[in-house]
Design an enzyme around this catalytic site. Structure first.
Site, PDB file in Angstrom:
ATOM      1  CE  LYS A  37      54.765  26.099  22.495  1.00  0.00           C
ATOM      2  NZ  LYS A  37      54.701  25.557  23.845  1.00  0.00           N
ATOM      3  CE  LYS A  80      48.322  22.985  19.568  1.00  0.00           C
ATOM      4  NZ  LYS A  80      48.931  22.612  20.724  1.00  0.00           N
ATOM      5  CE  LYS A 106      47.494  24.822  27.767  1.00  0.00           C
ATOM      6  NZ  LYS A 106      47.626  23.546  29.282  1.00  0.00           N
TER       7      LYS A 106
HETATM    8  P1  AMP Z   1      49.423  21.288  26.536  1.00  0.00           P
HETATM    9  O1  AMP Z   1      47.878  22.269  26.619  1.00  0.00           O
HETATM   10  O2  AMP Z   1      49.879  21.589  25.545  1.00  0.00           O
HETATM   11  O3  AMP Z   1      50.107  21.014  27.928  1.00  0.00           O
HETATM   12  O4  AMP Z   1      48.427  19.702  26.236  1.00  0.00           O
HETATM   13  C1  AMP Z   1      48.101  18.719  26.666  1.00  0.00           C
HETATM   14  C2  AMP Z   1      47.418  17.886  26.365  1.00  0.00           C
HETATM   15  O5  AMP Z   1      46.611  18.281  25.260  1.00  0.00           O
HETATM   16  C3  AMP Z   1      48.379  16.996  24.924  1.00  0.00           C
HETATM   17  O6  AMP Z   1      48.896  15.775  25.091  1.00  0.00           O
HETATM   18  C4  AMP Z   1      48.416  17.471  23.866  1.00  0.00           C
HETATM   19  O7  AMP Z   1      48.980  17.324  22.714  1.00  0.00           O
HETATM   20  C5  AMP Z   1      46.748  17.667  24.011  1.00  0.00           C
HETATM   21  N1  AMP Z   1      45.511  18.423  23.461  1.00  0.00           N
HETATM   22  C6  AMP Z   1      46.723  19.855  23.149  1.00  0.00           C
HETATM   23  N2  AMP Z   1      45.840  20.955  22.956  1.00  0.00           N
HETATM   24  C7  AMP Z   1      44.751  19.605  21.885  1.00  0.00           C
HETATM   25  C8  AMP Z   1      44.027  19.818  20.636  1.00  0.00           C
HETATM   26  N3  AMP Z   1      43.656  21.001  19.864  1.00  0.00           N
HETATM   27  N4  AMP Z   1      43.702  18.824  20.084  1.00  0.00           N
HETATM   28  C9  AMP Z   1      43.576  17.175  20.846  1.00  0.00           C
HETATM   29  N5  AMP Z   1      44.706  17.375  21.645  1.00  0.00           N
HETATM   30  C10 AMP Z   1      45.396  18.517  22.240  1.00  0.00           C
END
Ligand code: AMP
Ligand code: TRP
Length: 330
Positions: free
Chosen positions: A112, A195, A198
């Site tokens: 990041k 990956k 968003k």
């Molecule tokens: P975040 O949007 O970064 O707050 O992520 C929220 C949850 O979603 C966390 O547990 C991440 O590990 C999971 N997560 C985010 N992106 C992915 C992805 N592409 N595949 C699997 N899990 C994800």
């Protein structure tokens, strides 16, 4: 004793099917067997620049999506991180028990900080705030996607360090991370080496939970595939198709082998067409419930109740640690 489960999701932009399959789907399962606390981590979102109105609305939307995806506020607790001051306070206390060197090794910080023009101090200490979220509630288990593995290891290291310095203070949490074939790492639709995220600039790279059917069809149609025509799970040689197979399997409940058999080497066209419809069917009930939760006051009431409950849970752990550190009682 029932286990305590804690997890958090950032309100930065929209939630994707990666968030759902990697994390939120498991939150829904765990609420039947554990005491679950799910947090919208707005303070984490502030580590990179945010538009204030967007952050405000996204915070409420993530809470609504938790409920829309099946988290029952009568069973599990949902709240907003910044509503409970103990998170920021414990984070400071833990920062003073964390090392510059261990934070510098965090791969998410390296990624990041290379991508963002603005690198805040908060982005650097972000994993310590995450450790505070978890340790504050004597958490047993943390369901997350694979990308959070290193942060969880740090939370464990910090807990073990504090316990050995000051005596038993925090429970050492266990990760709950699905393997890739079970959604632990859903990949981008335009680049299967990355990956699904968003925060990507290219909306074609992800399916958002609130994408309407036509948008889902378009995105799946344009999703990259691999050379050849065989629908087969092979993470190394067929990364793109393997990713689509995982999404298909998790959304439909069919095992990957069955889907491979169904499409065999008949080409990717029909497979992708069916996949789009299966995703649309998965999202439809979520989108319907989401709309109902947009009525004024509904989610606010759930978040208020959540806050009241977790404040009481957090207080004894924070007080105990303050006392052990030598801070005068308030
Ligand atoms: P975040 O949007 O970064 O707050 O992520 C929220 C949850 O979603 C966390 O547990 C991440 O590990 C999971 N997560 C985010 N992106 C992915 C992805 N592409 N595949 C699997 N899990 C994800
Ligand atoms: N850092 C996590 C992410 O980006 C979100 C998060 C913050 C979290 N605090 C947490 C996850 C505590 C689990 C437990 O996905």
């Amino acid at each position: 004793m029932v286990k305590r489960v804690f997890s958090g999701v950032q309100p930065s932009g929209v939630l994707t099917i990666g968030n759902y399959l990697g994390a939120i789907r498991n939150f829904v399962k765990l609420q039947h067997e554990a005491d679950c606390i799910f947090c919208v981590v707005d303070l984490h979102a502030l580590t990179v620049p945010q538009d204030p109105k967007e952050l405000h609305d996204a915070t409420l939307d993530v809470a609504r999506l938790f409920v829309a995806c099946g988290i029952d506020p009568e069973r599990a607790t949902i709240f907003v991180q910044s509503h409970v001051a103990a998170h920021a306070e414990l984070s400071w206390l833990l920062e003073c028990n964390s090392y510059f060197g261990e934070l510098r090794r965090m791969t998410q910080f390296k990624d990041k900080s290379a991508k963002n023009e603005v690198v805040t101090a908060g982005l650097f200490t972000y994993p310590v705030l995450m450790a505070a979220d978890i340790l504050l509630y004597q958490t047993d288990q943390v369901p997350v996607g694979e990308d959070q593995k290193q942060h969880l290891e740090l939370a464990r290291d910090i807990a073990i360090r504090v316990n050995s310095r000051f005596g038993q203070t925090f429970k050492v949490p266990e990760p709950y991370i699905p393997p890739r074939s079970a959604g632990g790492r859903i990949m981008s639709l335009v680049n299967p080496e990355e990956k699904m995220s968003k925060s990507s600039d290219d909306p074609k790279s992800y399916i958002a939970l609130l994408d309407p059917p036509d948008v889902v069809r378009k995105k799946i149609r344009s999703a990259v595939t691999d050379s050849g025509r065989e629908v087969k799970y092979d993470e190394v040689n067929k990364a793109a198709i393997s990713n689509l197979l995982v999404i298909y399997s998790l959304c439909s409940g069919q095992p990957i082998e069955e889907i491979e058999k169904k499409y065999g080497d008949s080409g990717y066209g029909q497979f992708k067409k069916d996949l789009a419809e299966i995703i649309i069917e998965t999202l439809e009930p979520i989108q319907k419930r989401f709309e109902e939760l947009c009525k004024p006051g509904v989610i606010e009431e759930i978040l208020q109740r959540g806050r009241d409950r977790v404040e009481a849970l957090a207080a004894p752990t924070l007080e105990d640690f303050r006392r052990k550190l030598g801070l005068v009682q308030r």
